[in-house]
Design an enzyme around this catalytic site. Structure first.
Site, PDB file in Angstrom:
ATOM      1  N   HIS A   8     -55.567  21.011 -42.606  1.00 16.44           N
ATOM      2  CA  HIS A   8     -55.840  20.269 -43.572  1.00 16.44           C
ATOM      3  C   HIS A   8     -56.346  18.899 -43.351  1.00 16.44           C
ATOM      4  O   HIS A   8     -55.890  17.817 -43.590  1.00 16.44           O
ATOM      5  CB  HIS A   8     -55.017  20.250 -45.014  1.00 16.44           C
ATOM      6  CG  HIS A   8     -55.537  19.817 -46.184  1.00 16.44           C
ATOM      7  ND1 HIS A   8     -55.236  20.092 -47.673  1.00 16.44           N
ATOM      8  CD2 HIS A   8     -56.753  19.271 -46.367  1.00 16.44           C
ATOM      9  CE1 HIS A   8     -55.956  19.475 -48.163  1.00 16.44           C
ATOM     10  NE2 HIS A   8     -56.925  19.068 -47.676  1.00 16.44           N
ATOM     11  N   ARG A  58     -59.054  24.503 -51.456  1.00 19.50           N
ATOM     12  CA  ARG A  58     -57.703  24.230 -51.855  1.00 19.50           C
ATOM     13  C   ARG A  58     -56.870  25.574 -51.413  1.00 19.50           C
ATOM     14  O   ARG A  58     -57.837  26.929 -51.974  1.00 19.50           O
ATOM     15  CB  ARG A  58     -57.437  24.231 -53.142  1.00 19.50           C
ATOM     16  CG  ARG A  58     -57.639  22.619 -53.415  1.00 19.50           C
ATOM     17  CD  ARG A  58     -56.581  21.602 -52.854  1.00 19.50           C
ATOM     18  NE  ARG A  58     -56.865  20.362 -53.188  1.00 19.50           N
ATOM     19  CZ  ARG A  58     -57.744  19.366 -52.305  1.00 19.50           C
ATOM     20  NH1 ARG A  58     -58.475  19.786 -51.224  1.00 19.50           N
ATOM     21  NH2 ARG A  58     -57.780  18.259 -52.582  1.00 19.50           N
ATOM     22  N   THR A  72     -62.237  25.659 -47.124  1.00 22.19           N
ATOM     23  CA  THR A  72     -62.052  24.475 -46.987  1.00 22.19           C
ATOM     24  C   THR A  72     -61.519  23.749 -48.326  1.00 22.19           C
ATOM     25  O   THR A  72     -61.706  22.292 -48.430  1.00 22.19           O
ATOM     26  CB  THR A  72     -63.321  23.567 -46.187  1.00 22.19           C
ATOM     27  OG1 THR A  72     -64.223  23.568 -46.738  1.00 22.19           O
ATOM     28  CG2 THR A  72     -63.139  24.289 -44.693  1.00 22.19           C
ATOM     29  N   GLU A  94     -48.764  24.025 -48.383  1.00 26.01           N
ATOM     30  CA  GLU A  94     -48.786  23.060 -47.364  1.00 26.01           C
ATOM     31  C   GLU A  94     -47.491  22.239 -47.363  1.00 26.01           C
ATOM     32  O   GLU A  94     -46.946  21.970 -48.404  1.00 26.01           O
ATOM     33  CB  GLU A  94     -50.063  22.230 -47.535  1.00 26.01           C
ATOM     34  CG  GLU A  94     -51.381  23.148 -47.307  1.00 26.01           C
ATOM     35  CD  GLU A  94     -52.580  22.091 -47.575  1.00 26.01           C
ATOM     36  OE1 GLU A  94     -52.571  20.907 -47.750  1.00 26.01           O
ATOM     37  OE2 GLU A  94     -53.808  22.697 -47.770  1.00 26.01           O
TER      38      GLU A  94
HETATM   39  O1  GLV Z   1     -58.538  17.611 -49.140  1.00 24.34           O
HETATM   40  C1  GLV Z   1     -59.493  16.726 -49.171  1.00 24.34           C
HETATM   41  C2  GLV Z   1     -60.453  16.212 -50.427  1.00 24.34           C
HETATM   42  O2  GLV Z   1     -60.027  16.848 -51.501  1.00 24.34           O
HETATM   43  O3  GLV Z   1     -61.437  15.407 -49.927  1.00 24.34           O
END
Ligand code: GLV
Length: 338
Positions: free
Chosen positions: A301, A254, A252, A283
Site C-alpha cells: 500500500h 482498496r 491500487t 492490511e
Molecule cells: O490509499 C491511498 C489513498 O487513498 O490515497
C-alpha cells in the site's frame, strides 16, 4: 478597533519541516493547535482533551503519517464527537480514498470531508501504469527465474503485448482517467464501467461498456472505484468465473473490493494470469495464497509514497482549509448536504 479572533483549527501531526512555509501561512489564517498521531482510542482522548482545553475548533486538518502504525482510523463519532459537537464543520485529510471516514455520520452532522485527489491521483495512476506493464510482462516470474540462475525460460508463455491488449477500468474517476491516458500512450485499447456513463468529453478515448462486457472483453482489469457497501467483494467467485482464462487483475484502490479467497483460487486455476496488488483486504496482513503465488506482483500500500508526496499533500490540504475558511466549503469536499 475590534478585531475578530482567528478561527481555531486543530491539526493532526505538525507537518514535516519541508512545509514550514505552509505552516506560517496557516498560522496567518487560523489559530492553530496540534496533536500527534496515535491509535484510534488514544487519539480520541487527545482530541477530547484538546477540545476541552483549547477549543472549540472549526476544522480538523489531518497530515496523516501512513507509516506510523497503528493508524488512527476510523474517523468516526467515537473519535470526532467532541470536535463536531462543538462546531467543527470540516475534516480534511491526505489521500484519495475516504472509506476510513464514517461519511454517514459526517454528512448527517453537516460536516464536510475533503480529500487530496491530485496528490494521490497522480502518484497512484503512475504506480498503476507501472503495475499494468509489469503484469503484462510477467516480471515477478522472470525476476524469480533470473535470481534462481535460470536464464530466459522459453517454456513459459511469451509476455502479453500492450498494443494488442484491452484494458478494462472499473471506475473512471480522477485516477481511472489518468490510468486510461497513460495506457493509451502504450497502445492499449481502453474500455470502462461506471455506475453511469460519463459525458463524451470526459471519456477521452475510453469506451463505456456494461460490467459484464468489461469482464468478457478485458485482458487487464484495473480497479479504481471507491470501497463502499456496493463495491465490497465486487470481484468474487461468480465474477472471476465470467472472465476469460488468463485475465490480469490490477488493484491500487482498496483491498476489500476483491474477495481475496476467490482471487487466490482464480490465480491457482489460471483464470487470473497475474494479479498486481498494492492493497489488501486485511492490511497490514497479506493473504498467504497471494504471497506464495508465482503469479502475483505485490507492494505494501505505497502507491502514493514518494519523496514529494508529503509536500503535495500539504499543499492540497491547505487549499481545502483556505477555501473552507473563506467560503464555508472546502474545494475537494467529497460529500454534500441539502
Ligand atoms: O490509499 C491511498 C489513498 O487513498 O490515497
Amino acid at each position: 478597533m475590534h478585531v475578530d479572533p482567528k478561527p481555531k483549527v486543530l491539526i493532526l501531526n505538525t507537518p514535516h519541516k519541508i512545509s514550514d512555509g505552509y505552516l506560517s501561512i496557516m498560522n496567518e489564517m487560523a489559530d492553530v493547535h496540534s496533536i500527534e498521531q496515535a491509535s484510534h482510542d488514544v487519539l480520541a482522548e487527545r482530541i477530547a482533551e484538546a477540545v476541552k482545553e483549547k477549543g472549540p475548533f472549526v476544522a480538523f486538518v489531518v497530515f496523516i503519517r501512513w507509516w506510523d502504525t497503528p493508524l488512527p482510523w476510523p474517523y468516526d463519532e467515537a473519535l470526532l464527537g467532541p470536535l463536531i459537537e462543538t462546531g467543527c464543520r470540516m475534516i480534511t485529510a491526505g489521500g484519495a480514498g475516504y472509506d476510513w471516514a464514517d461519511m454517514k455520520y459526517l454528512t448527517a452532522n453537516r460536516v464536510y470531508y475533503a480529500n487530496t485527489p491530485i496528490m494521490a491521483g497522480r502518484r497512484t495512476a503512475d504506480t498503476t501504469a507501472m503495475m499494468i506493464l509489469q503484469a503484462l510482462r510477467g516480471t515477478s516470474e522472470r525476476e524469480a527465474d533470473a535470481r534462481a540462475g535460470k536464464f530466459y525460460d522459453s517454456t513459459k508463455p511469451f509476455a502479453k503485448d500492450a498494443r494488442s491488449s484491452t484494458l478494462g477500468i472499473v471506475g473512471l474517476g480522477t485516477i481511472g482517467k489518468l490510468v486510461s491516458e497513460h495506457m493509451q500512450h502504450f497502445g492499449m485499447k481502453v474500455i470502462y464501467h461506471n455506475r453511469s456513463r460519463l459525458p463524451a468529453e470526459e471519456e477521452n478515448g475510453a469506451v463505456y461498456v456494461s460490467f459484464e462486457l468489461l469482464l468478457l472483453r478485458s485482458d487487464v482489469i484495473s480497479l479504481h472505484c471507491p470501497l463502499n457497501e456496493g463495491t465490497h467483494h465486487l470481484f468474487n467467485k461468480q465474477v472471476f468465473d465470467q472472465m476469460n482464462d488468463g485475465t490480469i487483475i490490477v488493484n491500487t484502490s482498496r483491498g476489500a473490493v476483491i474477495d481475496e479467497n476467490a482471487l487466490v483460487e482464480a490465480l491457482d486455476s489460471g483464470k487470473v494470469r497475474c494479479a498486481a496488488l498494492d492493497v489488501y483486504e486485511n492490511e497490514p496482513n497479506i493473504h498467504p495464497g497471494l504471497i506464495n503465488s508465482k503469479h502475483t506482483i505485490l507492494s505494501p500500500h505505497c502507491a502514493v509514497a514518494n519523496e514529494t508526496f508529503e509536500r503535495d499533500q500539504q499543499i492540497e490540504v491547505m487549499l481545502n482549509l483556505e477555501t473552507f475558511l473563506k467560503s464555508g466549503k472546502p474545494i475537494n469536499a467529497v460529500n454534500s448536504f441539502v
